[in-house]
Enzyme design. Structure first.
Site, short mmCIF file in Angstrom:
data_model
loop_
_atom_site.label_atom_id
_atom_site.label_comp_id
_atom_site.label_asym_id
_atom_site.label_seq_id
_atom_site.Cartn_x
_atom_site.Cartn_y
_atom_site.Cartn_z
N ASN A 182 0.85 -1.19 0.00
CA ASN A 182 0.00 0.00 0.00
C ASN A 182 0.88 1.24 0.00
O ASN A 182 2.02 1.19 0.47
CB ASN A 182 -0.89 0.01 1.26
CG ASN A 182 -1.83 1.21 1.28
OD1 ASN A 182 -2.42 1.57 0.26
ND2 ASN A 182 -1.96 1.84 2.44
N HIS A 218 0.94 5.13 1.46
CA HIS A 218 0.26 5.92 2.47
C HIS A 218 0.89 7.31 2.50
O HIS A 218 2.11 7.44 2.49
CB HIS A 218 0.41 5.24 3.84
CG HIS A 218 -0.33 5.96 4.92
ND1 HIS A 218 -1.70 5.91 5.05
CD2 HIS A 218 0.12 6.78 5.91
CE1 HIS A 218 -2.06 6.66 6.08
NE2 HIS A 218 -0.98 7.20 6.62
N SER A 242 4.90 6.75 2.24
CA SER A 242 5.52 5.47 2.58
C SER A 242 4.84 4.35 1.80
O SER A 242 3.61 4.34 1.67
CB SER A 242 5.32 5.15 4.07
OG SER A 242 5.71 6.23 4.89
N ASP A 264 -2.16 0.36 8.33
CA ASP A 264 -0.95 1.15 8.03
C ASP A 264 0.21 0.83 8.98
O ASP A 264 1.00 1.72 9.33
CB ASP A 264 -1.27 2.67 8.12
CG ASP A 264 -2.37 3.08 7.16
OD1 ASP A 264 -2.45 2.50 6.07
OD2 ASP A 264 -3.15 3.98 7.49
C1 GRF Z 1 -3.07 8.83 -2.13
O1 GRF Z 1 -2.94 9.93 -1.29
C2 GRF Z 1 -2.46 7.63 -1.46
O2 GRF Z 1 -1.34 7.93 -0.70
C3 GRF Z 1 -3.58 7.16 -0.58
O3 GRF Z 1 -4.76 7.40 -1.30
C4 GRF Z 1 -4.53 8.41 -2.27
C5 GRF Z 1 -4.82 7.82 -3.60
O4 GRF Z 1 -4.78 8.77 -4.64
N1 GRF Z 1 -3.41 5.79 -0.22
P1 GRF Z 1 -4.91 8.28 -6.14
O5 GRF Z 1 -6.27 7.60 -6.28
O6 GRF Z 1 -3.79 7.33 -6.42
O7 GRF Z 1 -4.84 9.52 -6.96
#
Ligand code: GRF
Length: 186
Positions: free
Chosen positions: A105, A107, A134, A143
């Site tokens: 993932n 984050h 991260s 997370d």
């Molecule tokens: C990003 O901020 C990512 O870090 C978080 O969710 C958001 C996704 O944005 N997990 P996108 O859909 O990739 O534009």
């Protein structure tokens, strides 16, 4: 043992990280783009680019029922690694154990700081001088899995959460493909 280079990207929203992962796919291939929101823009983009897609509306569906259907779709596409990219669902313990060690993932914070939502506003409110993003392994605890890579972004005086988000997002798009490539090679 499935080929770890066959990657599924899971999205719920705009999918900018999914696009970055798809456009910078070097050591892995995008075997499936999957979503719990059938009408999301990111899914339309992936379809238009000829990627295999799968979607199922999760609203109103029992969590594990959804997760089992998703898992079947991943198996059918012979996926070896799952990259969550703005997938706004907490996966069931069953799913996490079924795919243990193979789910990543991204984050938007420097973990272990600011797990969960509103990370940019929280970093600014705390008076932090830097934030970032991260990439980590997904475990049952939100997370909290092993961090595989991070990128830092300075917080400027007067920064808003929206401005910081944009700058962190640009780093996410560089970091995620790089870390995913390293992960599938190891
Ligand atoms: C990003 O901020 C990512 O870090 C978080 O969710 C958001 C996704 O944005 N997990 P996108 O859909 O990739 O534009």
């Amino acid at each position: 043992m499935r080929d770890p280079r066959r990657v599924a990207i899971l999205i719920s929203g705009r999918g900018s990280n999914m696009r970055a992962l798809a456009e910078q796919a070097d050591d892995y291939e995008v075997a499936l783009v999957a979503s719990n929101k059938p009408s999301t823009a990111g899914l339309q983009w992936a379809k238009g680019r000829g990627f295999r897609t799968w979607s199922l509306e999760s609203k109103g569906m029992d969590k594990e029922t959804f997760d089992r259907r998703l898992s079947d779709a991943l198996s059918e596409a012979e996926v070896g690694t799952i990259a969550l990219a703005g997938f706004m669902r907490i996966l069931s313990p069953w799913f996490v154990s079924e795919w243990a060690g193979r789910i990543l993932n991204i984050h938007p914070s420097l973990l272990p700081k600011y797990r969960g939502l509103d990370t940019h506003a929280r970093a600014i409110a705390a008076g932090d001088l830097k934030s970032g993003c991260s990439v980590h392994i997904v475990t049952e605890e939100l997370d909290a899995g092993e961090v595989l890579g991070q990128a830092e972004v300075p917080i400027r005086a007067g920064d808003t959460a929206a401005a910081l988000e944009q700058r962190v997002l640009a780093e996410e798009h560089r970091l995620y493909p790089k870390v995913l490539s390293e992960f599938v090679r190891r």
